[in-house]
Structures are given as C-alpha cells and as structure tokens.
Scaffold this active site. Sequence first.
Site, short mmCIF file in Angstrom:
data_model
loop_
_atom_site.label_atom_id
_atom_site.label_comp_id
_atom_site.label_asym_id
_atom_site.label_seq_id
_atom_site.Cartn_x
_atom_site.Cartn_y
_atom_site.Cartn_z
N CYS A 83 -26.89 77.96 -16.47
CA CYS A 83 -26.52 77.51 -15.12
C CYS A 83 -27.26 76.21 -14.77
O CYS A 83 -26.95 75.16 -15.30
CB CYS A 83 -26.77 78.62 -14.11
SG CYS A 83 -25.91 78.38 -12.55
N HIS A 174 -23.65 83.15 -16.22
CA HIS A 174 -24.87 83.94 -16.41
C HIS A 174 -24.62 85.04 -17.45
O HIS A 174 -24.04 86.08 -17.13
CB HIS A 174 -25.32 84.56 -15.09
CG HIS A 174 -25.93 83.57 -14.15
ND1 HIS A 174 -27.27 83.23 -14.18
CD2 HIS A 174 -25.37 82.81 -13.17
CE1 HIS A 174 -27.51 82.32 -13.25
NE2 HIS A 174 -26.38 82.05 -12.63
N GLU A 176 -26.76 87.00 -18.66
CA GLU A 176 -27.72 88.09 -18.48
C GLU A 176 -27.24 89.18 -17.53
O GLU A 176 -27.82 90.27 -17.49
CB GLU A 176 -29.07 87.55 -18.02
CG GLU A 176 -29.10 86.98 -16.61
CD GLU A 176 -28.72 85.50 -16.53
OE1 GLU A 176 -29.20 84.83 -15.60
OE2 GLU A 176 -27.94 85.04 -17.38
N GLY A 229 -49.14 107.77 -9.37
CA GLY A 229 -47.88 107.07 -9.56
C GLY A 229 -47.63 106.73 -11.02
O GLY A 229 -48.49 106.94 -11.88
N ASP A 231 -47.22 103.75 -12.72
CA ASP A 231 -47.94 102.66 -13.38
C ASP A 231 -49.40 103.02 -13.67
O ASP A 231 -49.89 102.83 -14.79
CB ASP A 231 -47.88 101.39 -12.53
CG ASP A 231 -46.45 100.94 -12.28
OD1 ASP A 231 -45.58 101.29 -13.09
OD2 ASP A 231 -46.20 100.26 -11.26
N SER A 233 -50.71 105.94 -13.88
CA SER A 233 -50.78 107.08 -14.80
C SER A 233 -50.60 106.64 -16.25
O SER A 233 -51.36 107.06 -17.13
CB SER A 233 -49.70 108.11 -14.44
OG SER A 233 -49.91 108.63 -13.14
#
Length: 526
Positions: A83, A174, A176, A229, A231, A233
């Site tokens: 783009c 795009h 993606e 949580g 992350d 953990s």
Amino acid sequence: MSRVAIIDFGSQFTQLLARRIRELNVYSEIFPHDIAFDYIKDSKAFILSGGPKSVLDFTGMPPIVHDIIELNKKTSVPVLGVCYGLQLLSNYFNSTIVHGCGQEFGKAILNVVKKSEMIKDVWKVGDQPYVWMSHADSVYDTPCGFEVIACSVVNNAIAMISNEERRIYGVQFHPEVYHTPDGVKLLANFVRIAGCDNNWTVESFLDEQENLIKKQVGDKKVIAALSGGVDSSVAAALTYRAIGDQLHCIFIDNGLLRYNEAEKVRQSFVDQFQMPVTIVDRSSVFLDKLQFVTDPEQKRKIIGKTFIEVFEEEANKIGNVEFLMQGTIYPDVIESGGSVGKESVTIKSHHNVGGLPDIMKLQLVEPLKLLFKDEVRLLGKKLGISDEILMRHPFPGPGLAIRIIGEITQEKVNMLQAADEIYINLIKKYNLYDVIWQAFAVLLPVKTVGVMGDSRTYGYTCALRAVTSSDGMTAECFPFGVDLETKIIFYEFLQDVSNTIVNNVQGINRVVYDTTSKPPATIEWE
C-alpha cells in the site's frame, strides 16, 4: 534464525502483517521507520508497511527506504512494499503518485497481466482475483525498471509491480488481511524468494529463550508479580523452567480479585508445577485505603501505589534480588513505541508493577516480549499450563474496583464476586465462553424495589457485559455477528443467569444486560 524486517509507517495492519509471516514459520519483527539501519541491515528481507500518510506530503524520502534500496542494489535482498510502501517504492523509482484518482476502499478485483515469482502457483495471467484495498493515493505510471503484474478491474490503476532481477515487489492491496483470500500465499512466495528459514516455532523459541534467561540471570535471584492472568503465568512458568528456585513469585491478594482467585493460583502453580509462590493477603489494606473513594482514576492510583508498597515490602524479605520478571508481550512493546535501535526505549510495564524497576533498581527479564498473544498461549500449552488459565478472559489491573461503580465496601465486593462467578460458570455451561472475548458483571450504585415471596425487597442492580472483539480496540455486544441458533441459546442463558443471580446473591434483586458497542462505550464501565 533468518528475519523479515517489517518497517512500520503507521498502518493499522502492521501487526497483522508480522503475524502472517510468523504463521509461515518465518521469524518477523516490526521496527519503526526511524530506526538506525545498522540494527536491521542483516535482515533476510524487508517489508515496507502501509500507513496513513501521503507520499505527496513529504519533502524527502524517508532515509530508511534509501538505505534498504541501496542495500538491495548491492545484495538483491528482497523488498516488498504494501500500500503506502508500494507508493514509497514507486516514488523512489521516479513514478508519479496521484491523489484521489483511482482510490479504492474495501473489496476489489484485479486483472493479472504478467507473470511474476510473487504470484507463482497462486495466480496466472488472465485471472481476476479478489483483494482488499484501502488507499486514496495511486501509482499513476510504471516505476523505472519495473513491470506491472496486475491492475484494478474498476479503474485500471496499478495494483502490483515487480522488478524480478532486483527482487523488489509492490502491492497496492493488503495481502495480510483475511479479505484478500490469497494473501498468505503471496507472502509465502515472498519469503520463499528471500530464502528464509522456516524454523520459527514455539518449540524453537522455548529452547532459545530458556538459554537466554539462564545467560542473562546467571545465579542471581528474580522476583515476579504473579497476577493469575495469561501473560504473567506463561512468563513465570518459562522462567521457572529455566532457573528453578531462583525465581520468587509473589501473588498479592488485594481483595478485589475474581472469586477464590488466590486458591486457583495456588492450585495452578504450587500444586501443578511445584513452583514456590508467596501468596500475600492484603485485602484489608487495600479496602481501607479505598474507603469513600468513588472516582475511578483515584481508585486506580490508590491501588497502583499500594501494590508497589506491598510488593516492595515482600521483595525486601527475599533480599539480594537483581531482576524483575514481567509478562510484557510484543504488542505492548510495539504500542509503547519500544524497539531496538531507537534513541529512547519505553517498555509498557505490567499494570501493577509500573515503576518498580526504577524504584527497586532492578533489571528486567521479559521472556515473552517477542511473542503475540496467540503465540503466548501456544507456548503455555507446551509448558503444560491448563486451558483454565490460558483461555481466560481479560481482567483489569484494578480488578473489581472499577466494576463496583461508586464507593467500594466488603459487602459489595462479596456480592459482585458471587454474581460474577455465577455468570462465568453459566457461560461455560452453555458453551459460550470461547466465543465471547470478554464477559463480566458490574455492580451499579442503584437500588430498586423488588418482590421475593410475599416480601418487598430493595436491592442493588447488577449489569452483565459480554462482547466480541479481536483485539479490544473495538467491540460488539454479544451475540451480534453470530448465528441465529447461538442467539436463541444466549437469550435462554440470560434468563437463567438472571434468575440464578437474584435467587442466590443476597443484596441483588435486578439484573440488566449492557448492549452498548465500543465505540461509543468502553468495554469496562470505569
């Protein structure tokens, strides 16, 4: 390990671009466009992202583009412009960029007019594939040394170019996004052209990161604020695997957590992993300081300050600590503007431990800072962490303090914990938990009249919130966007959860459902 360097010019899809490359088992990393080129010049390939700016607005080419093209001239390192990235490349190679003429937003159809390595085994000449566009500027004429591979059916605007000899490519669409059906295949061709190693896996990351943690820490002590949580953990489990009892996890119960949260953390880490966790109950301290406070920002500040005080007190009991482990993940690093090679790096701290590294003069251990959320969950599975933790809905740092609207009391905390536990358990019973991005109960400072048996009641109102989202930036009220059968089940569920809460939680006599999207509302109420 070979790396694809993605140069970020501000596109909302840049993180998605990095994810798509990693899904091909190729390591990708995002860098700001003002990064020092020396830090990334050893990359196997470069991608110039999209962005909100216009080539027509700047007076000079961004230095990073010049550096990449000069490197390509010497080495033929592959380059892909997406783009705005296409427009940068086209402008560099003396093409004319025009505004408004040929702009397209949304689904578009291309005419494939020439062969290219980028479309090998994906498209052939004469095909008319669907892609997704989002651009106001267009490339007016063919850049010097390039060939046009595809044009838009609607306006014949240039949609794809290539210089096969120098391995430079550009796409106006795009690849993606999911709305470009063949986008991942095109990106796969690009990394094939670059000769990238397909060895980016959770297993390879686990082995490498374990060694890096050992090397960084040596025989020193590490502390961590465990929240329960996803992350924190996964980060704790990985760090413990690397250094064992050198890691000291501290879990602070502030009295504003989900029902029985401390016990769940103990079962998960102490019982399952035999990981030593110091569980500190300071509920009364937090609640005392929050007495009579109604402003949500004031609540956050009090909780954050008190958390640091308690954490520092507990850490000092351990003694001689040199490192602080945090569950920072890659989107945190990107969104805070942090990246190697910049003059100043700001890493987003965990919601409760912000400032701790400076206050306690600790070095950071951030084992997940290169991973996206879904990669963190995959790593957690490899480490043996249960889905109960890995698939949990997001929970705010201040906890129930911002889900109790107005003043916080122990009675209100007890009511909300009970109501929320009923709500979440019934969501799981109806098999809705995994299709809802986040769900929770809110206790409102509103009392209403009710009737139970032959008696009049005057109790609090509980609001239920459930949303669907991909990243939390926007959200729709559940069950919008799902099939009719799920909607019918959800309405039956609402009746069930409303009756169960009112009949089992003393003090609540009315339940309402929040149907507001984000925007205009936020997901949390405070």
